[in-house]
Design a protein around this motif. Structure first.
Motif, PDB file in Angstrom:
ATOM      1  N   VAL A 507      40.001  29.406 108.149  1.00  0.00           N
ATOM      2  CA  VAL A 507      40.358  30.518 107.256  1.00  0.00           C
ATOM      3  C   VAL A 507      39.304  30.588 106.154  1.00  0.00           C
ATOM      4  O   VAL A 507      38.702  29.574 105.808  1.00  0.00           O
ATOM      5  CB  VAL A 507      41.751  30.322 106.603  1.00  0.00           C
ATOM      6  N   GLU A 508      39.108  31.793 105.628  1.00  0.00           N
ATOM      7  CA  GLU A 508      38.210  31.899 104.467  1.00  0.00           C
ATOM      8  C   GLU A 508      39.051  32.174 103.234  1.00  0.00           C
ATOM      9  O   GLU A 508      39.890  33.088 103.246  1.00  0.00           O
ATOM     10  CB  GLU A 508      37.179  33.020 104.650  1.00  0.00           C
ATOM     11  N   ALA A 509      38.837  31.341 102.213  1.00  0.00           N
ATOM     12  CA  ALA A 509      39.575  31.532 100.950  1.00  0.00           C
ATOM     13  C   ALA A 509      38.904  32.645 100.164  1.00  0.00           C
ATOM     14  O   ALA A 509      37.692  32.611  99.945  1.00  0.00           O
ATOM     15  CB  ALA A 509      39.555  30.236 100.153  1.00  0.00           C
ATOM     16  N   VAL A 561      35.172  28.161 101.719  1.00  0.00           N
ATOM     17  CA  VAL A 561      35.265  28.598 100.317  1.00  0.00           C
ATOM     18  C   VAL A 561      33.895  29.126  99.893  1.00  0.00           C
ATOM     19  O   VAL A 561      32.873  28.488 100.151  1.00  0.00           O
ATOM     20  CB  VAL A 561      35.669  27.417  99.390  1.00  0.00           C
ATOM     21  N   ASN A 562      33.908  30.315  99.286  1.00  0.00           N
ATOM     22  CA  ASN A 562      32.648  30.884  98.812  1.00  0.00           C
ATOM     23  C   ASN A 562      32.207  30.177  97.525  1.00  0.00           C
ATOM     24  O   ASN A 562      32.994  30.025  96.601  1.00  0.00           O
ATOM     25  CB  ASN A 562      32.820  32.377  98.518  1.00  0.00           C
ATOM     26  N   VAL A 563      30.950  29.781  97.517  1.00  0.00           N
ATOM     27  CA  VAL A 563      30.413  29.134  96.310  1.00  0.00           C
ATOM     28  C   VAL A 563      29.159  29.891  95.882  1.00  0.00           C
ATOM     29  O   VAL A 563      28.251  30.105  96.687  1.00  0.00           O
ATOM     30  CB  VAL A 563      30.095  27.643  96.587  1.00  0.00           C
ATOM     31  N   ILE A 593      31.680  25.062 102.929  1.00  0.00           N
ATOM     32  CA  ILE A 593      31.150  25.743 101.745  1.00  0.00           C
ATOM     33  C   ILE A 593      30.308  26.918 102.226  1.00  0.00           C
ATOM     34  O   ILE A 593      29.365  26.742 103.003  1.00  0.00           O
ATOM     35  CB  ILE A 593      30.263  24.789 100.918  1.00  0.00           C
ATOM     36  N   GLU A 594      30.687  28.132 101.762  1.00  0.00           N
ATOM     37  CA  GLU A 594      29.896  29.307 102.139  1.00  0.00           C
ATOM     38  C   GLU A 594      28.904  29.623 101.037  1.00  0.00           C
ATOM     39  O   GLU A 594      29.293  29.857  99.890  1.00  0.00           O
ATOM     40  CB  GLU A 594      30.818  30.519 102.354  1.00  0.00           C
ATOM     41  N   ILE A 595      27.641  29.599 101.423  1.00  0.00           N
ATOM     42  CA  ILE A 595      26.621  30.001 100.444  1.00  0.00           C
ATOM     43  C   ILE A 595      25.819  31.153 101.050  1.00  0.00           C
ATOM     44  O   ILE A 595      25.895  31.398 102.248  1.00  0.00           O
ATOM     45  CB  ILE A 595      25.677  28.831 100.072  1.00  0.00           C
ATOM     46  N   LEU A 623      26.306  29.804 106.253  1.00  0.00           N
ATOM     47  CA  LEU A 623      25.423  30.770 105.595  1.00  0.00           C
ATOM     48  C   LEU A 623      26.077  32.137 105.704  1.00  0.00           C
ATOM     49  O   LEU A 623      26.143  32.726 106.779  1.00  0.00           O
ATOM     50  CB  LEU A 623      24.074  30.726 106.304  1.00  0.00           C
ATOM     51  N   ASP A 624      26.582  32.601 104.522  1.00  0.00           N
ATOM     52  CA  ASP A 624      27.358  33.839 104.468  1.00  0.00           C
ATOM     53  C   ASP A 624      26.424  35.052 104.516  1.00  0.00           C
ATOM     54  O   ASP A 624      25.244  34.947 104.169  1.00  0.00           O
ATOM     55  CB  ASP A 624      28.142  33.845 103.142  1.00  0.00           C
ATOM     56  N   ASP A 625      26.961  36.175 104.918  1.00  0.00           N
ATOM     57  CA  ASP A 625      26.247  37.464 104.883  1.00  0.00           C
ATOM     58  C   ASP A 625      24.884  37.371 105.558  1.00  0.00           C
ATOM     59  O   ASP A 625      23.895  37.968 105.095  1.00  0.00           O
ATOM     60  CB  ASP A 625      26.033  37.942 103.430  1.00  0.00           C
ATOM     61  N   ILE A 644      26.379  29.956 110.892  1.00  0.00           N
ATOM     62  CA  ILE A 644      25.822  31.215 110.423  1.00  0.00           C
ATOM     63  C   ILE A 644      26.901  32.266 110.534  1.00  0.00           C
ATOM     64  O   ILE A 644      27.638  32.336 111.531  1.00  0.00           O
ATOM     65  CB  ILE A 644      24.592  31.584 111.279  1.00  0.00           C
ATOM     66  N   LYS A 645      27.006  33.066 109.451  1.00  0.00           N
ATOM     67  CA  LYS A 645      28.035  34.083 109.440  1.00  0.00           C
ATOM     68  C   LYS A 645      27.336  35.441 109.467  1.00  0.00           C
ATOM     69  O   LYS A 645      26.692  35.829 108.474  1.00  0.00           O
ATOM     70  CB  LYS A 645      28.843  33.936 108.140  1.00  0.00           C
ATOM     71  N   ILE A 646      27.440  36.135 110.636  1.00  0.00           N
ATOM     72  CA  ILE A 646      26.734  37.412 110.778  1.00  0.00           C
ATOM     73  C   ILE A 646      27.388  38.439 109.868  1.00  0.00           C
ATOM     74  O   ILE A 646      28.608  38.620 109.887  1.00  0.00           O
ATOM     75  CB  ILE A 646      26.775  37.901 112.234  1.00  0.00           C
TER      76      ILE A 646
END
Ligand code: C2E
Ligand code: MG
Ligand code: MG
Length: 738
Positions: A507-509, A561-563, A593-595, A623-625, A644-646
């Motif tokens: 899940v993404e917070a 979690v987005n950081v 950790i999403e950066i 790696l977000d976005d 990796i997050k497309i």
């Protein structure tokens, strides 16, 4: 300062003049005192000498009752009568005239009788003394002879004489007298007369009496050959050749020096002391006055200037702006007020410390000063906010200055603690009449600055009337967010990440905030707002802690979690994460950790090291976005990334844009080659899902499966379906209506 030096230069000669003048006065008074003392000494010496002579004269006169007597002539010159002589000369003179020695000489000068202390003695005892009285007896005889020859007869007054003589180192009062008949015409005169010399040695009691009589200090007889101490008074007794035979000496009065030392001296010394004290006081009071005026000037300066940069502060700014407005009223023209805010200044403070922040402020202050004209005013209003008053301005020159400032203040700055990238945003308001209050002008420029920041920073904006409402709203939200973070009135929702069986694998917070009066606010708005007003670290920590607490109930489920970059750069970030793990008793392996790419590629120490540290701690990194930023696929192999997050933008173009599909295929291929996990976000349609699956991307996050849902929903998923989401048959159906 210059005044101080001049006075210091004057002070020394003044002190020298005072000292020299006083010394000259002291010197001349001392000479005067010495002269007075010399006079006094001479007076005492003559007094003592004359006194002694007088004693001798008086003593000789006392001889006359015996020496002017017929019987005396008869018993001596007519027919020498030893018995008479012994009784009337020897004993009588000793007893009544205190001549303990006396000698009788006949007309030929021969000693006929010598007497000392009750005894007849040898005349040789008196050889020395008689040698000194010889002149006296000779004078007496000569005077007598000449009186007689002149037929004047003798005079009782001139038959005797006294003298103080010295012999063998002793001093004597002597008296000499001719022995003559009673009457001046006596026939006895035909017998040449005898002469008697009486002597009394002067000893201590006589000297003491003499001292008392003439009120001089104790007189003493110096031993033979000894000279009197310098400064002493003395009376010397010499022989005919001037050889000193005996000498009296005493300490004379020194009225001059006494007066000097007792009265004038102290007065002078006190005056000198007072003079010097006065000089010192003068000097001190001048110094005090100087330092007072210096501290007054300093206080004045401090009241009107900013301590860090030395620039005018808000008060002086308001004053200068009022003056500029006054001038504008009289002479026309326009004035521009320009607010300059440093972009992300709080990051520098948070990550490199306040000293680095201060250094950056000073650096920028100097840079701005180098760009503006001497007639413009640069002031510092608060932390990272400067303001410029540009006189004789217009829209064009204000915009030109703003551009120049942007160019000058944008770039890498080397601080003592490291390099930072610094940029600024500028808000401008153009005043066209002088009626505006400084506070209002500042508010307008400030609003324009907000607008410039809002529009992405690194740019300038002019104030427009419509800005008011937007900015007011922003300020309301800023206050609300600060409060919400403080009282933990934020919420965290979770968006499932689903594999190709529809099973929730993660899940993404995502943070949620509902403003008490304005309702839900989009993270797209409040996350940048938190960044802007320095709240990001607190907000991020809240989400992380909450995510860890919730993840506790979902074993086997990764919680992403987005950081943000700001959090990553905070020096305490890694340590606080460790503390949070311990506090919530969470395994790091359960947290992802999403950066964003930007964080990874930033050229600073923290960005390079923190992701590695996090992985060492057991966190995984996504790696977000992905694809929106630098998109150099090559760099991926060098960085510590697990997944990796497309980005949604590629996903949403699937089906419309063949290139999007090609890009996705390339990303998936590369990820597989690099052994990275891959997920696509923003998946809304089955078509997108199918294309992604065909391309090889199995894990999907998007409205197609679920919107971000409250924590209770995830709890329910995990409890009921073992975390499986089954899609309905409707193509665009969304199982959860967020
Ligand atoms: P993100 O990290 O890329 O998060 C995904 C965003 O896409 C979320 O927006 C999510 O609701 C949205 N989304 C998911 N599936 C779909 C879909 O199918 N269609 C569309 N149109 N959107 C979808 P959200 O929650 O509004 O968050 C926006 C951004 O705010 C996040 O982007 C993230 O960058 C940031 N954010 C949210 N919460 C946090 C937080 O706690 N910390 C930090 N640092 N950033 C956060
Ligand atoms: Mg995200
Ligand atoms: Mg994203």
């Amino acid at each position: 300062m210059k005044n101080g030096t001049t006075e210091a230069k004057l002070m020394v000669p003044m002190a020298v003049i005072v000292i020299v003048a006083v010394m000259a006065l002291v010197g001349s008074l001392w000479v005067w005192a010495e002269q007075a003392d010399n006079l006094a000494r001479t007076r005492e010496e003559s007094l003592v000498r004359k006194g002694l002579d007088q004693i001798a004269a008086d003593q000789s006169m006392l001889m006359t009752p015996i020496t002017i007597w017929d019987q005396a002539t008869i018993a001596t010159a007519v027919k020498y009568d030893p018995k008479w002589v012994r009784g009337n000369i020897g004993d009588y003179f000793q007893k009544y005239l205190k001549f303990e020695s006396n000698v009788l000489l006949d007309a030929d000068g021969k000693v006929r009788f010598a007497y000392h202390d009750g005894q007849e003695v040898s005349p040789s005892l008196f050889t020395a003394t008689l040698a000194q009285t010889q002149s006296v007896t000779r004078d007496l005889r000569n005077r007598y002879a000449s009186d007689m020859a002149a037929g004047r007869g003798y005079s009782a007054d001139s038959n005797h004489a006294g003298k103080v003589i010295a012999a063998d180192g002793r001093l004597y009062i002597t008296g000499a007298s001719l022995l003559l008949p009673d009457a001046a015409g006596s026939p006895l005169l035909k017998h040449p007369p005898f002469v008697v010399v009486g002597m009394h040695e002067i000893k201590a009691p006589e000297l003491a009496a003499l001292s008392d009589r003439y009120m001089v200090s104790r007189i003493s007889l110096l031993p033979r050959g000894k000279t009197p101490p310098s400064g002493n008074a003395s009376v010397a007794f010499t022989d005919a050749n001037g050889v000193v035979l005996a000498q009296l000496s005493w300490q004379p009065e020194t009225p001059g020096k006494t007066l000097f030392l007792r009265t004038i001296g102290p007065v002078l010394m006190i005056s000198l002391g007072l003079g010097l004290v006065a000089l010192v006081l003068l000097h001190t009071s001048q110094k005090t006055a100087q330092s007072l005026s210096a501290s007054e000037a300093k206080a004045k300066h401090m009241a009107l200037h900013d301590a860090l940069t030395g620039l005018p502060n808000r008060t002086l700014f308001a004053d200068r702006l009022s003056q500029a407005c006054e001038r504008m009223k009289r002479q026309g023209g326009q004035v521009a007020v320009m607010c300059i805010g440093l972009d992300r200044f709080k990051d520098v403070n948070d990550t490199l410390g306040h000293l680095a922040g201060d250094e950056l402020i000073r650096h920028n202050a100097a840079k701005i000063n180098g760009v503006i004209r001497a007639c413009d005013t640069l002031a510092r209003l608060s932390g990272d906010e400067f303001v410029i008053i540009q006189t004789d301005s217009d829209g064009h020159s204000a915009a030109t200055l703003a551009k120049r400032l942007l160019e000058t203040l944008t770039g890498t700055v080397t601080l003592e603690s490291g390099q930072v990238f610094s940029s600024c945003s500028i808000g401008v308001t153009l005043l066209i009449d002088g009626e505006i209050e400084p506070a209002e002008a500042l508010r307008q420029a400030d609003l324009a600055l907000y607008r410039a920041k809002d529009a992405g920073r690194g740019q300038y904006a002019f104030f427009e009337v419509e800005m008011d409402a937007t900015i007011k709203l922003r300020k309301t939200l800023e206050t609300g967010l600060r409060e919400a973070i403080h009282i933990e009135a934020l919420d965290v929702v979770y968006q499932p990440q689903v594999d190709h069986f529809g099973k929730i694998v993660g899940v993404e917070a995502l943070c949620r905030w509902t403003h008490p009066s304005r309702g839900p606010v989009s993270p797209g708005y409040f996350i940048p707002l938190a960044e802007e007003c320095g709240l990001m670290n607190d907000l991020g920590a809240f989400v992380l802690r909450r995510a860890m607490q919730d993840s506790h109930r979902w074993p086997g489920l990764k919680v992403a979690v987005n950081v943000s970059a700001t959090q990553m750069r905070h020096p305490d970030f890694v340590r606080s994460l460790g503390e949070m793990l311990a506090e919530t008793r969470t395994q790091a392996s359960q947290i992802e950790i999403e950066i964003t790419e930007g964080v990874l590629l930033a050229d600073d120490h923290a960005s390079q090291l923190v992701p590695r540290d996090l992985r060492h701690m057991g966190f995984s990194i996504a790696l977000d976005d992905f694809g929106t930023g630098y998109s150099s696929l090559g760099y991926l192999s060098r960085y510590p990334v697990d997944k990796i997050k497309i980005d949604r933008s590629f996903v949403s173009n699937l089906g419309n844009d063949p290139e999007a599909e090609a890009v996705i295929r390339a990303i998936v291929k590369l990820s597989k080659a690099l052994n990275l996990n891959i997920i696509a976000e923003g998946v809304e349609t089955r078509a997108q899902k199918n294309l992604l699956r065909q391309a090889g991307c199995q894990i999907i996050q998007g409205f197609l499966y679920s919107r971000p849902v409250p924590v209770s929903d995830i709890d329910a998923f995990m409890r009921d379906g073992g975390g499986k989401i089954v899609l309905s048959e409707e193509p665009e159906a969304l199982r959860q209506a967020g």
